[in-house]
Design a protein around this motif. Sequence first.
Motif, PDB file in Angstrom:
ATOM      1  N   CYS A   1     -21.467 -38.865  13.363  1.00 55.08           N
ATOM      2  CA  CYS A   1     -21.025 -37.480  13.227  1.00 55.08           C
ATOM      3  C   CYS A   1     -21.739 -36.647  14.293  1.00 55.08           C
ATOM      4  O   CYS A   1     -22.956 -36.737  14.457  1.00 55.08           O
ATOM      5  CB  CYS A   1     -21.349 -36.950  11.835  1.00 55.08           C
ATOM      6  SG  CYS A   1     -21.069 -35.178  11.656  1.00 55.08           S
TER       7      CYS A   1
ATOM      8  N   GLN B   1     -22.403 -33.669  14.272  1.00 45.66           N
ATOM      9  CA  GLN B   1     -23.222 -32.610  13.686  1.00 45.66           C
ATOM     10  C   GLN B   1     -24.454 -33.177  12.981  1.00 45.66           C
ATOM     11  O   GLN B   1     -25.573 -32.804  13.283  1.00 45.66           O
ATOM     12  CB  GLN B   1     -22.357 -31.801  12.704  1.00 45.66           C
ATOM     13  CG  GLN B   1     -23.071 -30.635  12.052  1.00 45.66           C
ATOM     14  CD  GLN B   1     -23.276 -29.484  13.022  1.00 45.66           C
ATOM     15  OE1 GLN B   1     -22.828 -29.512  14.170  1.00 45.66           O
ATOM     16  NE2 GLN B   1     -23.994 -28.464  12.573  1.00 45.66           N
ATOM     17  N   CYS B   2     -24.254 -34.105  12.041  1.00 47.74           N
ATOM     18  CA  CYS B   2     -25.397 -34.593  11.256  1.00 47.74           C
ATOM     19  C   CYS B   2     -25.806 -36.014  11.647  1.00 47.74           C
ATOM     20  O   CYS B   2     -26.736 -36.569  11.058  1.00 47.74           O
ATOM     21  CB  CYS B   2     -25.082 -34.521   9.761  1.00 47.74           C
ATOM     22  SG  CYS B   2     -23.831 -35.703   9.234  1.00 47.74           S
TER      23      CYS B   2
ATOM     24  N   CYS C   1     -18.137 -36.014  10.280  1.00 48.28           N
ATOM     25  CA  CYS C   1     -17.900 -36.485   8.920  1.00 48.28           C
ATOM     26  C   CYS C   1     -17.122 -35.381   8.210  1.00 48.28           C
ATOM     27  O   CYS C   1     -17.107 -34.238   8.672  1.00 48.28           O
ATOM     28  CB  CYS C   1     -19.209 -36.799   8.195  1.00 48.28           C
ATOM     29  SG  CYS C   1     -20.213 -35.347   7.819  1.00 48.28           S
TER      30      CYS C   1
ATOM     31  N   CYS D   1     -19.211 -32.109   7.300  1.00 44.11           N
ATOM     32  CA  CYS D   1     -19.577 -31.265   8.449  1.00 44.11           C
ATOM     33  C   CYS D   1     -18.343 -30.573   9.006  1.00 44.11           C
ATOM     34  O   CYS D   1     -18.371 -29.390   9.328  1.00 44.11           O
ATOM     35  CB  CYS D   1     -20.231 -32.093   9.553  1.00 44.11           C
ATOM     36  SG  CYS D   1     -21.918 -32.561   9.155  1.00 44.11           S
TER      37      CYS D   1
HETATM   38 ZN   LIG Z   1     -21.783 -34.789   9.466  1.00 44.50          ZN
END
Ligand SMILES: [Zn+2]
Length: 205
Positions: A19, A21-22, A40, A43
């Motif tokens: 992902c 972002q995370c 994901c 996110c």
């Molecule tokens: Zn994520």
Amino acid sequence: MNQSQADGTTDTALAVNHCAQCSRTLTADDTVAAGDRLFCRSCYGSLRAELEATVASMSADVNYPQATVGAVLGGVLGALAWWGFTVLTHIAFGLFAVAIGYLVGHGAVRFAGGKRSGGLQALSIGVALLSYLFAIYLVNMTFINKALGEQGEAFRVGFPPQSLGLLIRVVTVDAGVMDLVFLAIVVYEAWKIPRPIRLPPEAAA
Ligand SMILES: [Zn+2]
């Protein structure tokens, strides 16, 4: 961009995506491709909500009185520029219509603090149309008065116009197809510039 689209849909057993972002490892049913990145679901959901809120805030709490001031300033500026240019050069350069629509639209958006909305579009179109008529009136008034002077007539077309009938006659003198084209340009510019940003549809998971 193209490559990313391919990435988003290739879920071969070998490729391991994370992902954006995370950074968690993405499984096939927990992957959303947005733009050139993969996220994901959770996110993507929160980023999308954030983006939608930002876009919505751009059209909320618009200061219309201030936007009107900006639009009118832009319109007057554009009309005076057109008038000055035409009187100085004797060329009726109708493409100044673009300048009127542009200045009105940007005047409205700037003075409203960068907001965009349907209301600002309507405001801009109205002000741009009036500015366009204002510009045509000024230009025609100047040439008509010059002709009247040369003919030794005492009457002068005034500003503001002495009557509604005179206003209509002055504005429509020599009106032709090109005036409609310029009118369309004015309206288009005024409509386009304050148009709210539209997000692309949500990416399919
Ligand atoms: Zn994520």
